[in-house]
Design a protein around this motif. Structure first.
Motif, short mmCIF file in Angstrom:
data_model
loop_
_atom_site.label_atom_id
_atom_site.label_comp_id
_atom_site.label_asym_id
_atom_site.label_seq_id
_atom_site.Cartn_x
_atom_site.Cartn_y
_atom_site.Cartn_z
N LEU A 21 0.81 -1.22 0.00
CA LEU A 21 0.00 0.00 0.00
C LEU A 21 0.84 1.27 0.00
N GLY A 22 2.12 1.16 0.34
CA GLY A 22 3.02 2.31 0.27
C GLY A 22 2.92 3.28 1.43
N LEU A 23 2.40 2.84 2.58
CA LEU A 23 2.31 3.74 3.73
C LEU A 23 3.68 3.88 4.38
N PRO A 24 4.18 5.11 4.51
CA PRO A 24 5.51 5.33 5.10
C PRO A 24 5.53 4.97 6.59
N ILE A 25 6.66 4.41 7.02
CA ILE A 25 6.87 4.08 8.44
C ILE A 25 7.28 5.33 9.20
N LEU A 26 6.54 5.61 10.28
CA LEU A 26 6.89 6.72 11.17
C LEU A 26 7.74 6.23 12.34
N ALA A 27 7.39 5.07 12.87
CA ALA A 27 8.12 4.49 14.01
C ALA A 27 7.79 3.01 14.10
N GLU A 28 8.76 2.25 14.62
CA GLU A 28 8.54 0.82 14.84
C GLU A 28 9.26 0.45 16.14
N HIS A 29 8.50 -0.21 17.04
CA HIS A 29 9.05 -0.53 18.36
C HIS A 29 8.71 -1.96 18.75
N TRP A 30 9.70 -2.65 19.32
CA TRP A 30 9.47 -3.94 19.94
C TRP A 30 9.20 -3.68 21.42
N ARG A 31 8.05 -4.13 21.91
CA ARG A 31 7.67 -3.94 23.31
C ARG A 31 7.84 -5.27 24.02
N ALA A 32 9.02 -5.48 24.58
CA ALA A 32 9.39 -6.77 25.17
C ALA A 32 8.44 -7.20 26.27
N GLU A 33 7.97 -6.26 27.10
CA GLU A 33 7.09 -6.62 28.21
C GLU A 33 5.75 -7.20 27.72
N ARG A 34 5.37 -6.88 26.49
CA ARG A 34 4.12 -7.40 25.91
C ARG A 34 4.37 -8.43 24.82
N GLN A 35 5.64 -8.68 24.50
CA GLN A 35 5.99 -9.56 23.38
C GLN A 35 5.25 -9.10 22.13
N SER A 36 5.35 -7.80 21.84
CA SER A 36 4.51 -7.19 20.83
C SER A 36 5.27 -6.13 20.04
N TRP A 37 5.03 -6.12 18.74
CA TRP A 37 5.50 -5.05 17.88
C TRP A 37 4.44 -3.97 17.80
N LYS A 38 4.87 -2.72 17.64
CA LYS A 38 3.98 -1.59 17.36
C LYS A 38 4.60 -0.81 16.22
N LEU A 39 3.87 -0.72 15.13
CA LEU A 39 4.34 -0.03 13.94
C LEU A 39 3.39 1.13 13.65
N ASP A 40 3.93 2.34 13.53
CA ASP A 40 3.14 3.52 13.18
C ASP A 40 3.40 3.85 11.71
N LEU A 41 2.34 3.88 10.93
CA LEU A 41 2.42 4.18 9.50
C LEU A 41 1.65 5.46 9.21
N ALA A 42 2.16 6.28 8.30
CA ALA A 42 1.51 7.53 7.93
C ALA A 42 0.45 7.27 6.87
N ILE A 43 -0.71 7.84 7.06
CA ILE A 43 -1.76 7.81 6.05
C ILE A 43 -1.77 9.19 5.40
N PRO A 44 -1.73 9.27 4.08
CA PRO A 44 -1.77 10.59 3.43
C PRO A 44 -2.94 11.41 3.95
N GLY A 45 -2.70 12.67 4.21
CA GLY A 45 -3.72 13.54 4.75
C GLY A 45 -3.58 13.76 6.24
N GLY A 46 -2.63 13.06 6.88
CA GLY A 46 -2.34 13.34 8.27
C GLY A 46 -2.69 12.26 9.27
N GLY A 47 -3.48 11.26 8.93
CA GLY A 47 -3.80 10.21 9.88
C GLY A 47 -2.71 9.17 9.97
N GLN A 48 -2.89 8.24 10.89
CA GLN A 48 -1.93 7.17 11.08
C GLN A 48 -2.64 5.83 11.20
#
Length: 130
Positions: A27-54
């Motif tokens: 889809l071509g959504l740019p990556i804003l941030a990506e974090h491994w959250r060890a305490e939750r065994q979970s990834w969190k990826l923030d992608l930009a949506i054109p127009g300002g949303g995420q």
């Protein structure tokens, strides 16, 4: 209360790498941030949506399935605005993503189609009328 817009939509993926590839590369959504959250065994990826949303993409160990019945209560679909639905559809088909035929909204005259993300979540691609 004065709302100023939609900030983000959050999705939990069954296969984080596959969903990351779909939303970022296909889809071509740019990556804003990506974090491994060890305490939750979970990834969190923030992608930009054109127009300002995420779009927030999460992974969690063994997430429960969501009801898949047609018209189940809850979020129905996520819609992306695009300049050319035919081109968007062709790009998805070229990547091996099944996409429905383009339809025309009977009330607005706008063209749109649906596909599913890697977890079967319905996505709409909507071309607003000029």
């Amino acid at each position: 209360m004065h709302l100023t817009g939609l900030h983000h939509v959050a999705i939990i993926a069954a296969d984080y790498a596959r969903s990351r590839d779909f939303y970022h590369r296909i889809l071509g959504l740019p990556i804003l941030a990506e974090h491994w959250r060890a305490e939750r065994q979970s990834w969190k990826l923030d992608l930009a949506i054109p127009g300002g949303g995420q779009l927030e993409l999460f992974s969690f160990p063994s997430p429960p399935p969501r009801p898949t019945r047609p018209e189940a209560c809850g979020l129905r679909h996520l819609a992306f605005a695009c300049a050319d639905v035919a081109a968007c559809r062709q790009n998805l088909l070229a990547e091996g993503v099944a996409a429905e035929d383009i339809r025309v909204d009977e009330y607005t005259g706008a063209r749109f189609f649906f596909c599913a993300d890697p977890d079967g979540l319905p996505l709409e691609f909507y071309q607003p009328r000029d």
